[in-house]
Design a protein around this motif. Structure first.
Motif, PDB file in Angstrom:
ATOM      1  N   TRP A   1      37.075  36.302  55.491  1.00 43.52           N
ATOM      2  CA  TRP A   1      36.023  35.359  55.095  1.00 43.52           C
ATOM      3  C   TRP A   1      35.806  35.404  53.582  1.00 43.52           C
ATOM      4  CZ3 TRP A   1      33.282  31.446  57.214  1.00 43.52           C
ATOM      5  CH2 TRP A   1      32.147  30.987  56.517  1.00 43.52           C
ATOM      6  N   ARG A   2      35.789  36.595  53.013  1.00 39.81           N
ATOM      7  CA  ARG A   2      35.625  36.706  51.557  1.00 39.81           C
ATOM      8  C   ARG A   2      36.807  36.059  50.834  1.00 39.81           C
ATOM      9  NH1 ARG A   2      33.606  41.918  52.984  1.00 39.81           N
ATOM     10  NH2 ARG A   2      35.683  42.812  52.668  1.00 39.81           N
ATOM     11  N   ALA A   3      38.016  36.231  51.382  1.00 42.46           N
ATOM     12  CA  ALA A   3      39.195  35.609  50.770  1.00 42.46           C
ATOM     13  C   ALA A   3      39.096  34.092  50.824  1.00 42.46           C
ATOM     14  CB  ALA A   3      40.463  36.096  51.472  1.00 42.46           C
TER      15      ALA A   3
ATOM     16  N   GLN B   1      34.381  27.613  55.635  1.00 37.89           N
ATOM     17  CA  GLN B   1      34.692  27.530  57.057  1.00 37.89           C
ATOM     18  C   GLN B   1      36.036  26.843  57.287  1.00 37.89           C
ATOM     19  OE1 GLN B   1      31.135  25.496  58.498  1.00 37.89           O
ATOM     20  NE2 GLN B   1      30.470  27.343  59.559  1.00 37.89           N
ATOM     21  N   ALA B   2      36.273  25.751  56.592  1.00 40.72           N
ATOM     22  CA  ALA B   2      37.528  25.025  56.759  1.00 40.72           C
ATOM     23  C   ALA B   2      38.718  25.894  56.378  1.00 40.72           C
ATOM     24  CB  ALA B   2      37.515  23.746  55.928  1.00 40.72           C
ATOM     25  N   VAL B   3      38.618  26.583  55.249  1.00 46.46           N
ATOM     26  CA  VAL B   3      39.717  27.437  54.801  1.00 46.46           C
ATOM     27  C   VAL B   3      39.906  28.602  55.759  1.00 46.46           C
ATOM     28  CG1 VAL B   3      40.529  28.947  52.944  1.00 46.46           C
ATOM     29  CG2 VAL B   3      39.407  26.778  52.393  1.00 46.46           C
ATOM     30  N   TYR B   4      38.796  29.199  56.223  1.00 46.05           N
ATOM     31  CA  TYR B   4      38.890  30.371  57.097  1.00 46.05           C
ATOM     32  C   TYR B   4      39.464  29.999  58.463  1.00 46.05           C
ATOM     33  CZ  TYR B   4      37.538  34.315  60.027  1.00 46.05           C
ATOM     34  OH  TYR B   4      37.568  35.369  60.908  1.00 46.05           O
ATOM     35  N   TYR B   5      38.829  29.061  59.151  1.00 53.30           N
ATOM     36  CA  TYR B   5      39.239  28.756  60.512  1.00 53.30           C
ATOM     37  C   TYR B   5      40.559  27.999  60.584  1.00 53.30           C
ATOM     38  CZ  TYR B   5      34.677  30.310  62.177  1.00 53.30           C
ATOM     39  OH  TYR B   5      33.575  31.076  62.476  1.00 53.30           O
ATOM     40  N   GLU B   6      40.912  27.270  59.533  1.00 54.77           N
ATOM     41  CA  GLU B   6      42.158  26.513  59.549  1.00 54.77           C
ATOM     42  C   GLU B   6      43.332  27.310  58.993  1.00 54.77           C
ATOM     43  OE1 GLU B   6      42.717  22.936  60.337  1.00 54.77           O
ATOM     44  OE2 GLU B   6      40.933  23.364  61.531  1.00 54.77           O
ATOM     45  N   ALA B   7      43.077  28.246  58.072  1.00 55.08           N
ATOM     46  CA  ALA B   7      44.203  28.856  57.364  1.00 55.08           C
ATOM     47  C   ALA B   7      43.984  30.320  57.003  1.00 55.08           C
ATOM     48  CB  ALA B   7      44.499  28.053  56.098  1.00 55.08           C
ATOM     49  N   ALA B   8      43.171  31.050  57.750  1.00 55.50           N
ATOM     50  CA  ALA B   8      42.899  32.454  57.404  1.00 55.50           C
ATOM     51  C   ALA B   8      44.164  33.297  57.389  1.00 55.50           C
ATOM     52  CB  ALA B   8      41.887  33.049  58.380  1.00 55.50           C
TER      53      ALA B   8
END
Length: 384
Positions: free
Chosen positions: A201-203, A134-141
């Motif tokens: 999301w998978r990334a 979640q952190a990686v997706y929402y902060e840096a997708a």
């Protein structure tokens, strides 16, 4: 704060006091008193403070050097957010210009220690993976791969630092229960109301899995903070700037707090995602979308004002959308919808094609139908 020398000379606004040598008996008394103080503080301020203070004082079983970390120190760290608008000096183009003027620190860039959470940990691993994803997706997708890895590294650096919670979800959701001041903006600005896109999301999950498996991003070292380049927070001048990756600028603590030796806090081994107040997230999202008025108190199941023309019982909410639940708006894929529509039209047209008469012989003269009895001479009229 305008010159390079001013920025580099700034230190943290609090003091780190190394533990002084003491006799075994005195050390035991001090530890007992500190443990009691931590328990009392935890009862009044929450267990997170007590756990972190105990870790910093060396009460968690770590072999590293003990560091005195007061509750004020922890609170000062928690104020380093961009969610608290009182911390933002400028935004937009001016922020980008002033951020670029802050020089990169000359402090050494040390490789952070890895944090490995085995997949065999079961629920703890699964929950930690979700929080980090979640952190990686929402902060840096939308950031480059290096930017996504850097965000994951900051989360895990905090887990190992005594000034922060000692679990992945504890770090990610720190401050999310407050109206403002969450450490990661997506946990309280309404971003969680958006359904993640499968591909990004998978990334993000791939980056999170690698990080939890021990991968370390050396580019940001022991960074514990970052912010987008289009905002300039006050605390940017109290930290050591490492570098900018994509749209994010990364920082480490000055002094011993930013050295690798400080990142020795023990991982708790327990992960928990706090209960999300989706109604509060919607209210904040609406407010930030243009100052929309707050929704009136909604009665569960009846979120549209009844009209006299409604022809159903009062307790019948058929046809009404209950927004007091954790609903999600799902818009169908236009490509699939279009293909399904064309397929349905083709199926409807098939029977019509089968029933259509064959007109290819329309221009050929057909023989007249036979008259009954003509073969036997019956009914024939003979002209004399």
């Amino acid at each position: 704060m305008n010159g390079a020398q001013d920025v580099l000379d700034l230190e943290l606004p609090w003091t780190i006091r190394p533990a002084s040598p003491a006799s075994p008996r005195r050390r035991a008394v001090v530890i007992a008193l500190c443990a009691g103080a931590a328990l009392v503080a935890a009862a009044g301020a929450g267990l997170a403070y007590g756990d972190r203070a105990a870790t910093a004082l060396g009460l968690s079983g770590n072999a590293g050097p003990a560091v005195r970390l007061s509750m004020d120190d922890v609170r000062n760290v928690e104020q380093m957010t961009v969610d608290d608008k009182s911390q933002i000096l400028v935004e937009g183009a001016e922020a980008e210009t002033r951020n670029a003027a802050i020089p990169v620190s000359g402090l050494p860039l040390e490789k952070a220690a890895s944090l490995v959470i085995p997949m065999t940990d079961g629920p703890a691993y699964t929950t930690a993976l979700r929080c980090l994803t979640q952190a990686v997706y929402y902060e840096a997708a939308t950031e480059p791969l290096e930017g996504r890895r850097a965000v994951a590294q900051v989360v895990l650096n905090r887990v190992r630092h005594p000034a922060y919670p000692n679990s992945v979800c504890g770090v990610v959701y720190e401050g999310s229960q407050r109206s403002t001041g969450c450490q990661f903006s997506f946990t309280c600005d309404g971003s969680l109301l958006r359904r993640p896109m499968p591909g990004p999301w998978r990334a993000a999950e791939a980056v999170a899995k690698a990080a939890l498996g021990g991968a370390v991003d050396q580019g940001v070292g022991t960074a514990t903070n970052y912010h987008a380049d289009y905002v300039l927070p006050r605390w940017a001048f109290t930290l050591a700037k490492i570098e900018q990756v994509g749209r994010h600028i990364f920082y480490r603590f000055n002094g011993s707090w930013g050295r690798r030796a400080m990142f020795d806090a023990r991982y708790s081994g327990s992960e928990h995602i706090p209960q999300i107040d989706y109604a509060a997230l919607r209210q904040r999202l609406f407010a930030s979308a243009g100052g929309m008025e707050e929704d009136k108190q909604l009665v569960p199941g009846l979120t549209v004002t009844p009209k006299v023309t409604d022809r159903h019982a009062e307790n019948d909410v058929g046809g009404r959308l209950d927004v007091t639940k954790q609903w999600r708006l799902s818009i169908p894929d236009p490509v699939n919808a279009s293909s399904q529509y064309r397929s349905a039209i083709a199926q409807d047209a098939a029977p019509a094609e089968q029933a259509k008469p064959d007109t290819r012989l329309a221009g050929i003269r057909q023989p007249a139908p036979a008259i009954p009895g003509a073969a036997s001479g019956e009914g024939q009229v003979v002209q004399q």
